[in-house]
Design a protein around this motif. Structure first.
Motif, short mmCIF file in Angstrom:
data_model
loop_
_atom_site.label_atom_id
_atom_site.label_comp_id
_atom_site.label_asym_id
_atom_site.label_seq_id
_atom_site.Cartn_x
_atom_site.Cartn_y
_atom_site.Cartn_z
N THR A 1 0.84 -1.14 0.09
CA THR A 1 -0.06 0.22 -0.07
C THR A 1 0.90 1.14 0.10
O THR A 1 0.62 2.06 -0.72
CB THR A 1 -1.05 -0.08 1.27
N HIS A 2 1.97 1.35 0.80
CA HIS A 2 2.36 2.44 1.00
C HIS A 2 4.05 2.35 0.18
O HIS A 2 4.38 1.26 -0.01
CB HIS A 2 3.17 2.83 2.44
N THR A 3 4.25 3.37 -0.40
CA THR A 3 5.46 3.51 -1.32
C THR A 3 6.69 3.97 -0.41
O THR A 3 6.65 4.45 0.29
CB THR A 3 5.28 4.81 -2.46
N ASP A 4 7.93 3.40 -0.95
CA ASP A 4 9.27 3.93 -0.34
C ASP A 4 10.30 3.94 -1.59
O ASP A 4 10.92 2.91 -1.97
CB ASP A 4 9.42 2.62 0.63
N LEU A 5 10.38 5.13 -1.94
CA LEU A 5 11.20 5.54 -3.00
C LEU A 5 12.69 5.26 -2.66
O LEU A 5 13.56 5.23 -3.73
CB LEU A 5 11.10 6.87 -3.49
N GLY B 1 -4.06 0.04 -19.64
CA GLY B 1 -4.31 1.11 -18.56
C GLY B 1 -5.91 1.02 -18.12
O GLY B 1 -6.15 1.98 -17.47
N LEU B 2 -6.49 0.17 -18.45
CA LEU B 2 -8.13 -0.08 -17.82
C LEU B 2 -8.11 -0.89 -16.84
O LEU B 2 -8.94 -1.80 -16.73
CB LEU B 2 -9.10 -0.40 -19.25
N SER B 3 -7.09 -0.81 -16.00
CA SER B 3 -7.16 -1.79 -14.93
C SER B 3 -7.80 -1.11 -13.57
O SER B 3 -8.31 -0.11 -13.47
CB SER B 3 -5.83 -2.25 -14.46
N ILE B 4 -7.84 -1.96 -12.62
CA ILE B 4 -8.43 -1.47 -11.27
C ILE B 4 -7.46 -0.62 -10.74
O ILE B 4 -6.20 -0.67 -10.78
CB ILE B 4 -8.63 -2.67 -10.28
N PRO B 5 -7.84 0.74 -10.30
CA PRO B 5 -7.07 1.66 -9.87
C PRO B 5 -6.35 1.15 -8.59
O PRO B 5 -6.55 0.21 -7.97
CB PRO B 5 -8.22 2.81 -9.29
N PRO B 6 -4.92 1.66 -8.52
CA PRO B 6 -4.14 1.45 -7.46
C PRO B 6 -4.95 1.89 -6.16
O PRO B 6 -5.64 2.72 -5.89
CB PRO B 6 -2.88 2.29 -7.82
N PRO B 7 -4.47 1.17 -4.89
CA PRO B 7 -3.19 0.40 -4.71
C PRO B 7 -3.47 -0.92 -5.30
O PRO B 7 -2.42 -1.97 -5.15
CB PRO B 7 -2.95 0.50 -3.30
N ALA B 8 -4.64 -1.41 -5.65
CA ALA B 8 -4.68 -2.78 -6.35
C ALA B 8 -3.88 -2.94 -7.53
O ALA B 8 -3.34 -2.10 -8.35
CB ALA B 8 -6.23 -2.82 -6.86
N ALA B 9 -3.80 -4.20 -7.89
CA ALA B 9 -2.75 -4.52 -8.78
C ALA B 9 -2.97 -6.01 -9.45
O ALA B 9 -3.71 -6.66 -8.96
CB ALA B 9 -1.24 -4.61 -8.57
N ASP B 10 -2.73 -6.00 -10.62
CA ASP B 10 -2.72 -7.28 -11.43
C ASP B 10 -1.54 -7.64 -12.22
O ASP B 10 -0.71 -6.71 -12.43
CB ASP B 10 -4.17 -7.49 -12.09
N THR C 1 9.66 -2.79 -7.07
CA THR C 1 9.26 -2.06 -8.03
C THR C 1 9.73 -0.70 -8.29
O THR C 1 10.58 -0.26 -7.35
CB THR C 1 7.70 -1.98 -8.14
N ASP C 2 9.01 0.07 -9.21
CA ASP C 2 9.78 1.46 -9.30
C ASP C 2 9.23 2.56 -8.24
O ASP C 2 9.64 3.55 -8.00
CB ASP C 2 9.27 1.96 -10.68
N LEU C 3 8.14 1.90 -7.47
CA LEU C 3 7.64 2.59 -6.04
C LEU C 3 8.11 2.02 -4.91
O LEU C 3 7.56 2.55 -3.85
CB LEU C 3 6.15 2.62 -6.26
N GLY C 4 8.98 0.85 -5.11
CA GLY C 4 9.60 0.61 -3.87
C GLY C 4 8.97 -0.67 -3.26
O GLY C 4 8.98 -1.11 -2.16
#
Length: 308
Positions: free
Chosen positions: A69-73, A247-256, A90-93
């Protein structure tokens, strides 16, 4: 006193008679299907891969908890093998392995639900059209043919762009396109089954169309339905990946897995291959596994390949 028969077991009468020894009862249809399925190496391998992916996505987070859920750059884009991050970040940590498991839950849940829903609706639709025939069959199949003439991906993109994507919405969007193929398939089965003697007997006894469809046509096509369901689930998982990649996926923080590919594709030029390789491999494995299971079930339900 008469001596006991030499062939009789102690404490009981002989089990053999004048007709010879008794034979074991024949195995039931379900057991024959399972035995035929187990003889297929690719089918068993596909089932094992599916069980492994399900365990990874649903049991893995319990053994390997991560914060998605939380990012760590400060930990962004760490390579595989970094301390505390087996597959990197990932690019968001976010931990890549945790993201893979978390995203797999969404892909599998949407794919399974959409594939089963499409199979259920398409099966009933095709069975009704094939059994009643005539003008009802002509009208229902023209609707199916018209929808099949439009590319499925185009329909998915248009509908997904109009509404806000969420799990239930994605399931309905994908199922609204995927039911067309099983409808045509089961319609052909219904055309063949409606001419069987037991269906004619049911009609003579006063049975209606609903009873014929749900008590005779659908049970007679259960093998085809089960096999087709596996292929529909595989296609639905691919549709999820297509929409998410666009780009038509479930909005963050969800992922697939599709959105993970879409987010990581921009970093391939700088060598961050671990952002796309794990989700891409997962998609290939799950789709191939479902297709292998479907092929195995098709052979198992084929009476020509079953041992009597």
């Amino acid at each position: 006193m008469t001596a006991p028969s030499l062939g009789a077991p102690a404490g009981g009468p002989a089990t053999a008679d004048a007709t010879g020894p008794r034979t074991a009862p024949a195995a039931g249809p379900a057991r024959r299907v399972l035995a035929a399925f187990a003889r297929g190496k690719l089918a068993v391998t596909g089932a094992a891969v599916l069980l492994g992916l399900l365990a990874l996505c649903y049991l893995g987070p319990l053994l390997y908890p991560t914060d998605q859920t939380h990012t760590d750059l400060s930990r962004a884009s760490l390579p595989p093998g970094s301390p505390g991050h087996l597959l990197g970040t990932t690019d968001l940590g976010h931990d890549m392995l945790g993201r893979l498991m978390y995203g797999g839950q969404t892909s599998l849940e949407v794919g399974l639900a959409a594939g089963l829903l499409a199979t259920l609706f398409g099966t009933v639709y095709g069975a009704v059209a094939g059994y009643f025939g005539g003008w009802a069959d002509a009208a229902m199949m023209r609707v199916t043919d018209a929808a099949l003439a439009i590319p499925a991906l185009f329909l998915l993109v248009v509908v997904a762009a109009i509404v806000t994507p969420s799990k239930p919405v994605l399931i309905l969007i994908i199922a609204s396109v995927a039911w067309l193929s099983p409808a045509r398939l089961i319609r052909g089965e219904a055309l063949a089954l409606r001419s069987r003697d037991y269906v004619h007997a049911m009609r003579l006894m006063g049975g209606g169309g609903g009873r014929a469809v749900f008590r005779h046509i659908l049970p007679g096509a259960v093998g085809t339905v089960i096999v087709n369901a596996t292929f529909q689930i595989a296609d639905a998982i691919l549709y999820v990946a297509y929409l998410s990649f666009l780009g038509l996926s479930i909005p963050p923080p969800a992922a697939d897995w599709g959105s993970m590919l879409s987010a990581g594709i921009t970093y391939t030029q700088v060598g961050h291959w671990w952002l796309i390789f794990p989700p891409g491999l997962a998609i290939v494995l799950v789709v191939a596994a479902f297709n292998c299971v479907g092929d195995g079930l098709r052979d198992a339900f084929d009476v020509r390949l079953q041992k009597s």
